[in-house]
Design an enzyme around this catalytic site. Structure first.
Site, PDB file in Angstrom:
ATOM      1  N   CYS A 116       0.846  -1.190   0.000  1.00  0.00           N
ATOM      2  CA  CYS A 116       0.000   0.000   0.000  1.00  0.00           C
ATOM      3  C   CYS A 116       0.890   1.253   0.000  1.00  0.00           C
ATOM      4  O   CYS A 116       1.736   1.421   0.877  1.00  0.00           O
ATOM      5  CB  CYS A 116      -0.902  -0.011   1.231  1.00  0.00           C
ATOM      6  N   GLU A 117       0.691   2.123  -0.975  1.00  0.00           N
ATOM      7  CA  GLU A 117       1.552   3.298  -1.074  1.00  0.00           C
ATOM      8  C   GLU A 117       1.182   4.391  -0.072  1.00  0.00           C
ATOM      9  O   GLU A 117       1.924   5.364   0.081  1.00  0.00           O
ATOM     10  CB  GLU A 117       1.527   3.867  -2.492  1.00  0.00           C
ATOM     11  N   HIS A 118       0.064   4.225   0.624  1.00  0.00           N
ATOM     12  CA  HIS A 118      -0.339   5.231   1.606  1.00  0.00           C
ATOM     13  C   HIS A 118       0.280   4.988   2.976  1.00  0.00           C
ATOM     14  O   HIS A 118       0.533   5.945   3.715  1.00  0.00           O
ATOM     15  CB  HIS A 118      -1.866   5.246   1.737  1.00  0.00           C
ATOM     16  N   HIS A 119       0.509   3.709   3.322  1.00  0.00           N
ATOM     17  CA  HIS A 119       1.054   3.389   4.640  1.00  0.00           C
ATOM     18  C   HIS A 119       2.299   2.504   4.578  1.00  0.00           C
ATOM     19  O   HIS A 119       2.906   2.214   5.601  1.00  0.00           O
ATOM     20  CB  HIS A 119       0.001   2.692   5.510  1.00  0.00           C
ATOM     21  N   GLN A 157      -4.943  -0.617  -5.038  1.00  0.00           N
ATOM     22  CA  GLN A 157      -5.527  -1.774  -5.714  1.00  0.00           C
ATOM     23  C   GLN A 157      -6.231  -1.388  -7.013  1.00  0.00           C
ATOM     24  O   GLN A 157      -6.169  -2.127  -8.002  1.00  0.00           O
ATOM     25  CB  GLN A 157      -6.500  -2.493  -4.772  1.00  0.00           C
ATOM     26  N   HIS A 185      -6.044  -6.001   3.014  1.00  0.00           N
ATOM     27  CA  HIS A 185      -5.163  -4.852   3.218  1.00  0.00           C
ATOM     28  C   HIS A 185      -4.775  -4.759   4.695  1.00  0.00           C
ATOM     29  O   HIS A 185      -5.639  -4.599   5.557  1.00  0.00           O
ATOM     30  CB  HIS A 185      -5.861  -3.560   2.791  1.00  0.00           C
ATOM     31  N   CYS A 187      -3.333  -2.321   5.989  1.00  0.00           N
ATOM     32  CA  CYS A 187      -3.607  -0.968   6.481  1.00  0.00           C
ATOM     33  C   CYS A 187      -5.019  -0.871   7.043  1.00  0.00           C
ATOM     34  O   CYS A 187      -5.342   0.072   7.772  1.00  0.00           O
ATOM     35  CB  CYS A 187      -3.384   0.074   5.382  1.00  0.00           C
TER      36      CYS A 187
END
Length: 225
Positions: A116-119, A157, A185, A187
């Site tokens: 996940c590129e956010h977390h 995703q 996920h 996250c």
């Protein structure tokens, strides 16, 4: 996000918060993303990750931790983010469609792991890919390899699903492609709402698969309908 003049503006972290913002179907990369060689990237990431561990208060003289910065850096560059580099894209060899096969070819339950590129924590699951050949067909393992290539990078995703569909269409020479992804996920499971039972499903339908008949056939085959 648009301001009152109709022009886009950058959002601050306070505005974005935990919202998942996706800006493009292309992975956001700087123009100079590949000027550094892998060894230099590993050296620099190791240095910075060591600083993160020190800020967290970890004792890097401990036998269990002293090699962690280098291990993490090598894992990032050589393994879980190797799909960032286009030189690692798998070559696709096509063969003449001598049987004139014009029905659905499907590869189900392709295991993938992404980040996940956010977390920067993993999401993982199964991808299902189908296409209808035209003049050429591809070896089935190429579908799996392309899924893995686009998974091995910081991702969301929705983008992963679209990238796989577009790549299959372009490489296999067909407009008729379907992709569905089911993923867990971390996250969601390991932080935030801490929901360990839900998963996320995304899909992309191109060409004939945008028609209800083919779409239902695909979804039934992968047990999503």
């Amino acid at each position: 996000m648009l301001n009152t003049t109709g022009k886009s503006k950058l959002m601050s972290f306070d505005e974005i918060g935990d919202n998942h913002i996706s800006t493009s179907t292309d992975t956001p990369l700087r123009d100079d993303a590949f000027e550094l060689d892998d060894d230099t990237k590993i050296e620099l990431i190791s240095k910075h990750f060591k600083e993160i561990m020190q800020i967290l208060g970890l004792d890097l003289s401990d036998q269990s931790l002293k090699g962690t910065p280098k291990r993490v850096a090598k894992m990032y560059v050589k393994e879980i983010f190797k799909g960032l580099n286009p030189k690692n894209k798998p070559a696709v060899t096509l063969f003449e469609n001598n049987y004139q096969y014009d029905e659905v070819v499907m590869v189900r339950d392709i295991t993938f792991y992404s980040m996940c590129e956010h977390h920067f924590i993993p999401f993982f699951g199964k991808a299902h890919v189908a296409y209808i050949p035209k003049d050429k067909v591809a070896g089935l393992s190429k579908v799996n390899r392309l899924v893995q290539f686009y998974s091995k990078r910081p991702q969301v995703q929705e983008r992963l699903t679209i990238q796989i569909a577009k790549e299959i269409s372009e490489q296999f020479g067909t407009n008729d492609v379907a992709v569905a992804i089911e993923a867990t996920h971390l996250c969601v499971a390991a932080r935030g709402v801490e929901d360990t039972t839900s998963n996320t499903v995304t899909s992309s339908f191109l060409g004939k698969f945008a028609n209800e008949e083919y779409k239902i056939q695909f979804l039934n085959a992968v047990k999503l309908a």
